[in-house]
Design a protein around this motif. Structure first.
Motif, PDB file in Angstrom:
ATOM      1  N   LEU A   1      13.032  26.683   0.649  1.00 64.89           N
ATOM      2  CA  LEU A   1      14.194  26.759  -0.250  1.00 64.89           C
ATOM      3  C   LEU A   1      14.985  28.061  -0.174  1.00 64.89           C
ATOM      4  O   LEU A   1      14.483  28.966   0.340  1.00 64.89           O
ATOM      5  CB  LEU A   1      13.825  26.409  -1.877  1.00 64.89           C
ATOM      6  CG  LEU A   1      13.141  25.038  -2.097  1.00 64.89           C
ATOM      7  CD1 LEU A   1      12.602  25.193  -3.381  1.00 64.89           C
ATOM      8  CD2 LEU A   1      14.427  24.284  -2.058  1.00 64.89           C
TER       9      LEU A   1
ATOM     10  N   LEU B   1      24.500  15.806  -0.960  1.00 68.49           N
ATOM     11  CA  LEU B   1      24.000  17.367  -1.626  1.00 68.49           C
ATOM     12  C   LEU B   1      25.187  17.965  -2.568  1.00 68.49           C
ATOM     13  O   LEU B   1      26.273  17.366  -2.580  1.00 68.49           O
ATOM     14  CB  LEU B   1      23.755  17.921  -0.287  1.00 68.49           C
ATOM     15  CG  LEU B   1      22.873  17.471   0.898  1.00 68.49           C
ATOM     16  CD1 LEU B   1      22.611  18.310   1.844  1.00 68.49           C
ATOM     17  CD2 LEU B   1      21.620  16.802   0.119  1.00 68.49           C
TER      18      LEU B   1
ATOM     19  N   TYR C   1      21.892  16.891  -6.858  1.00 67.89           N
ATOM     20  CA  TYR C   1      21.617  16.087  -5.701  1.00 67.89           C
ATOM     21  C   TYR C   1      21.807  14.687  -6.327  1.00 67.89           C
ATOM     22  O   TYR C   1      21.310  14.282  -7.249  1.00 67.89           O
ATOM     23  CB  TYR C   1      20.193  16.167  -5.165  1.00 67.89           C
ATOM     24  CG  TYR C   1      20.143  17.659  -4.580  1.00 67.89           C
ATOM     25  CD1 TYR C   1      20.276  17.724  -3.031  1.00 67.89           C
ATOM     26  CD2 TYR C   1      19.916  18.741  -5.367  1.00 67.89           C
ATOM     27  CE1 TYR C   1      19.916  18.877  -2.491  1.00 67.89           C
ATOM     28  CE2 TYR C   1      19.838  20.043  -4.507  1.00 67.89           C
ATOM     29  CZ  TYR C   1      19.901  20.059  -3.242  1.00 67.89           C
ATOM     30  OH  TYR C   1      19.476  21.167  -2.471  1.00 67.89           O
TER      31      TYR C   1
ATOM     32  N   THR D   1      18.314  22.561   5.647  1.00 63.02           N
ATOM     33  CA  THR D   1      17.092  22.637   4.870  1.00 63.02           C
ATOM     34  C   THR D   1      16.861  21.315   4.328  1.00 63.02           C
ATOM     35  O   THR D   1      15.603  21.214   3.708  1.00 63.02           O
ATOM     36  CB  THR D   1      17.074  23.428   3.785  1.00 63.02           C
ATOM     37  OG1 THR D   1      18.365  23.018   2.875  1.00 63.02           O
ATOM     38  CG2 THR D   1      17.749  24.968   4.479  1.00 63.02           C
ATOM     39  N   THR D   2      17.443  20.292   4.511  1.00 59.87           N
ATOM     40  CA  THR D   2      17.109  18.733   4.108  1.00 59.87           C
ATOM     41  C   THR D   2      16.767  17.995   4.999  1.00 59.87           C
ATOM     42  O   THR D   2      17.184  18.058   6.188  1.00 59.87           O
ATOM     43  CB  THR D   2      18.245  18.381   3.190  1.00 59.87           C
ATOM     44  OG1 THR D   2      19.407  18.309   4.030  1.00 59.87           O
ATOM     45  CG2 THR D   2      18.854  19.003   2.102  1.00 59.87           C
TER      46      THR D   2
ATOM     47  N   ILE E   1      13.464  19.099   0.788  1.00 55.17           N
ATOM     48  CA  ILE E   1      14.306  20.238   0.588  1.00 55.17           C
ATOM     49  C   ILE E   1      13.302  21.269   1.019  1.00 55.17           C
ATOM     50  O   ILE E   1      12.582  21.735   0.245  1.00 55.17           O
ATOM     51  CB  ILE E   1      15.305  20.587  -0.576  1.00 55.17           C
ATOM     52  CG1 ILE E   1      15.930  19.200  -1.006  1.00 55.17           C
ATOM     53  CG2 ILE E   1      16.283  21.686  -0.452  1.00 55.17           C
ATOM     54  CD1 ILE E   1      16.463  19.372  -2.380  1.00 55.17           C
TER      55      ILE E   1
ATOM     56  N   ASN F   1      23.335  20.163   6.099  1.00 51.74           N
ATOM     57  CA  ASN F   1      22.612  21.204   5.570  1.00 51.74           C
ATOM     58  C   ASN F   1      21.077  21.219   6.483  1.00 51.74           C
ATOM     59  O   ASN F   1      20.530  20.131   6.656  1.00 51.74           O
ATOM     60  CB  ASN F   1      22.324  20.705   4.036  1.00 51.74           C
ATOM     61  CG  ASN F   1      21.434  21.945   3.149  1.00 51.74           C
ATOM     62  OD1 ASN F   1      20.481  22.302   3.665  1.00 51.74           O
ATOM     63  ND2 ASN F   1      21.983  22.005   2.094  1.00 51.74           N
TER      64      ASN F   1
ATOM     65  N   ASP G   1      20.567  26.478  -2.314  1.00 50.69           N
ATOM     66  CA  ASP G   1      19.968  25.074  -2.583  1.00 50.69           C
ATOM     67  C   ASP G   1      20.179  24.494  -3.926  1.00 50.69           C
ATOM     68  O   ASP G   1      19.852  23.205  -4.187  1.00 50.69           O
ATOM     69  CB  ASP G   1      18.632  24.809  -1.791  1.00 50.69           C
ATOM     70  CG  ASP G   1      18.648  25.128  -0.325  1.00 50.69           C
ATOM     71  OD1 ASP G   1      19.740  24.557   0.222  1.00 50.69           O
ATOM     72  OD2 ASP G   1      17.603  25.276   0.047  1.00 50.69           O
TER      73      ASP G   1
END
Length: 506
Positions: free
Chosen positions: A345, A320, A353, A331-332, A342, A329, A349
């Protein structure tokens, strides 16, 4: 005595008839035997008819018109190239050749393939039919070849391919169809129900293809596009075609890097010109330049990033922005071996990547730039609606102004068709407060001469302390006298003339 040993006339005629019938039957039988020999071919004689080396049978350049019969069952390679075999009939082998893996029939001027031509050679892995005169491929013609891996059909006259011609080739990896008269890419082999799962290379270069299914090709995985060759076709130039090739160039896909100078298209103007597809952005269509891989999103949305590698079945690892791992992370989330999700958001973010893909013989690194806008999707739509409403209101206002300017009736004295002449000094046009028309002036003069009632045309004056329109002060300084009643004969009113610079008393 003579009569005893001689034949009577009827007996002699009967003998002659029997002999003629025998000769006739023999005459008819010989062509049939000869034809049968041509259909089945002469028996194979190693070191004389063909060259036999262990499991290899080489009959190349032997002027054969048919495949030799009595082929050994242990044959693994059969080379019949550079002969004059024009037709491959059903059961041409006579027996099943379960060990045969390679069959070479190139440069034979083949024009016909029987629908059962490959029934007795089901174990084939390599089939070469190049440099022949085939014009069409019938339905299910290659279906028995479940183990076939390589099929060479280039340099023929193929213009028609049945959609089921390659059905059953579950192990086919490479299919060569270049230098034919094909007018479309058989995209059904790459996607959908008719997809060949093992296909790695499809060559349709140097044909008569004028248009590509661009959306379908763009959606294919990179490992399939890496083996799709379509150069040297009369493609029609377009920005969509340029965008496709630009993406392939950025990904360094083999069809683009290996044949970059052969990817051309034909302009639609007159005269038609051939030009490099990647030059469209600078010379012909002024297409937008493609710059890297970028994905955009709004707050609370989700994005899916694909690690679209040029080879299948690679080990992949995501990193990331800021060199963070997935565990750092929240949110992944990994959807499968190649996709990263992802969301929802956040602004943080945004970033680059990185996907690292490795295999035993190949390594690849992919970068995807993510941009997250600091607003939600609904807010973005509201802003768009507001901008649209403002634009519509501006257009309506502009139209109303134009209507007012060009369609409002003209009221000035100088307008054409009004037949108004300049009045004398008493009807000066410098005053904008009250305008006396010529008709009113004439009526006033008639009433004075006849002693009738006077029409009073009073000017609505500004306050006394302000200047008159002509710039002069009111010459009478005192206040106007008030009305005293009916016994007052006349009152004096200071009225500024609308036609001169001096006051007029009525």
């Amino acid at each position: 005595m003579v009569g005893s040993i001689g034949f009577s006339r009827p007996a002699a005629v009967a003998v002659l008839k029997r002999r003629s019938c025998f000769i006739l039957h023999l005459t008819l039988l010989l062509p049939a035997v000869r034809a049968s020999g041509q259909l089945t071919g002469s028996p194979l004689v190693c070191q004389k008819t063909c060259l036999c080396a262990s499991t290899i049978i080489s009959c190349s350049k032997k002027n054969l018109t048919n495949v030799p019969n009595a082929l050994p069952s242990y044959a693994a390679v059969l080379d019949l190239s550079f002969n004059s075999i024009t037709k491959l009939q059903a059961e041409w082998t006579g027996i099943r050749l379960d060990r045969l893996q390679s069959l070479l029939l190139s440069n034979n001027n083949l024009t016909f393939l029987s629908s059962e031509a490959f029934v007795n050679v089901r174990k084939l892995r390599y089939l070469d039919l190049s440099f022949n005169s085939l014009r069409l491929l019938d339905e299910y013609i290659f279906e028995p070849l479940e183990n076939l891996e390589v099929l060479l059909l280039y340099k023929n006259h193929i213009s028609q391919i049945d959609r089921s011609a390659f059905s059953g080739l579950v192990e086919l990896q490479r299919l060569y169809l270049s230098h034919n008269q094909i007018s479309r890419i058989p995209v059904e082999l790459l996607k959908g129900r008719g997809r060949l799962e093992s296909l790695r290379l499809l060559d349709v270069s140097s044909n008569r293809i004028k248009a590509l299914p661009l959306d379908e090709l763009q959606a294919l995985p990179a490992w399939i596009k890496n083996g799709l060759y379509f150069h040297n076709n009369p493609l029609t130039c377009s920005c969509e075609l340029y965008e496709l090739m630009a993406h392939w160039e950025l990904r360094e896909l083999s069809p683009s890097t290996d044949f970059s100078s052969n990817h051309t298209c034909v302009t639609s103007g007159q005269p038609k010109e051939k030009m490099a597809i990647l030059d469209l952005t600078r010379q012909y269509l002024n297409c937008s330049e493609v710059k890297g891989f970028k994905k955009e999103g709004y707050l609370e949305q989700s994005l899916v990033l694909d690690c679209d590698t040029r080879q299948k079945n690679m080990v992949k690892r995501w990193v990331l922005p800021g060199n963070l791992t997935l565990s750092q992370n929240e949110t992944t989330l990994i959807l499968n071996e190649s996709s990263l999700r992802i969301g929802p958001l956040k602004v943080e973010d945004s970033g680059v990547y990185t996907c690292y893909a490795t295999s035993d013989s190949f390594n690849e690194t992919l970068y995807v730039t993510v941009v997250v806008f600091n607003t939600t999707m609904s807010k973005g739509l509201e802003n768009l609606k507001t901008a649209y409403t403002t634009l519509v209101a501006c257009l309506i206002s502009l139209v109303m102004i134009l209507i007012y300017l060009f369609f409002t009736p003209c009221r000035c004295a100088c307008c054409p068709g009004q037949n108004m002449e300049k009045n004398d000094a008493k009807d000066s046009l410098h005053s904008s407060t009250v305008t006396l028309s010529q008709a009113h002036e004439e009526t006033w003069q008639e009433r004075v001469g006849g002693g009738g009632f006077l029409y009073r045309h009073a000017a609505f004056l500004e306050p006394k302390e302000q200047l008159e329109q002509n710039g002069r002060l009111n010459p009478i300084s005192e206040e106007d006298e008030e009305w005293q009643g009916a016994n007052r004969g006349r009152t004096r009113s200071d009225v500024s003339s609308v036609c001169s610079n001096s006051p007029m008393v009525i």
